[in-house]
Scaffold this motif. Structure first.
Motif, PDB file in Angstrom:
ATOM      1  N   SER A 154     102.706  46.743  24.920  1.00 30.57           N
ATOM      2  CA  SER A 154     103.342  45.795  24.142  1.00 30.57           C
ATOM      3  C   SER A 154     104.466  45.240  24.939  1.00 30.57           C
ATOM      4  N   LEU A 155     105.021  44.181  24.634  1.00 37.35           N
ATOM      5  CA  LEU A 155     106.186  43.527  25.307  1.00 37.35           C
ATOM      6  C   LEU A 155     107.605  44.459  24.802  1.00 37.35           C
ATOM      7  N   HIS A 156     107.541  44.865  23.473  1.00 38.68           N
ATOM      8  CA  HIS A 156     108.679  45.491  22.777  1.00 38.68           C
ATOM      9  C   HIS A 156     108.894  46.731  23.070  1.00 38.68           C
ATOM     10  N   ASP A 157     107.844  47.528  23.718  1.00 35.19           N
ATOM     11  CA  ASP A 157     107.821  49.037  23.870  1.00 35.19           C
ATOM     12  C   ASP A 157     106.718  49.512  24.776  1.00 35.19           C
TER      13      ASP A 157
END
Length: 108
Positions: A44-47
């Motif tokens: 995921s781009l966030h984590d």
């Protein structure tokens, strides 16, 4: 139309890099060897410890049959299963029907 399965994983802290390596080098090729259409996979781009796997099938019935055969195979049970399961803290699964064009747009 294709039946799409979207798997989302919350991985144990700091296992994202190792998880991606085993997915890229072992699990995805094993899926493909068993005739499973892996549309896309990655962090995921966030984590970096959150991960997704998108697989496509002809129908819900075909998905059930193919995945039953895959997960009961010696290739999976004696292969990457334990290492993959060790990294996963929680997982979510969503199954939807999408137009073939939409599936193709999701490909890496």
């Amino acid at each position: 139309m294709k039946t799409i399965e979207i798997l989302q994983y919350a991985l144990r802290k700091d296992t994202g890099t190792a998880f991606h390596t085993i997915m890229r080098e072992v699990s995805v090729p094993l899926h493909q060897h068993h005739g499973i259409d892996v549309v896309s996979f990655g962090h995921s781009l966030h984590d970096p410890d959150c991960y997704y796997l998108i697989r496509a099938f002809e129908s819900p019935e075909q998905m059930a049959a193919v995945l039953d055969a895959f997960y009961s195979s010696a290739d999976w049970r004696n292969g990457p299963r334990e290492e993959i399961i060790h990294c996963i803290e929680t997982s979510l699964k969503t199954v939807v029907d999408l137009r073939t064009e939409s599936v193709d747009a999701l490909r890496m």
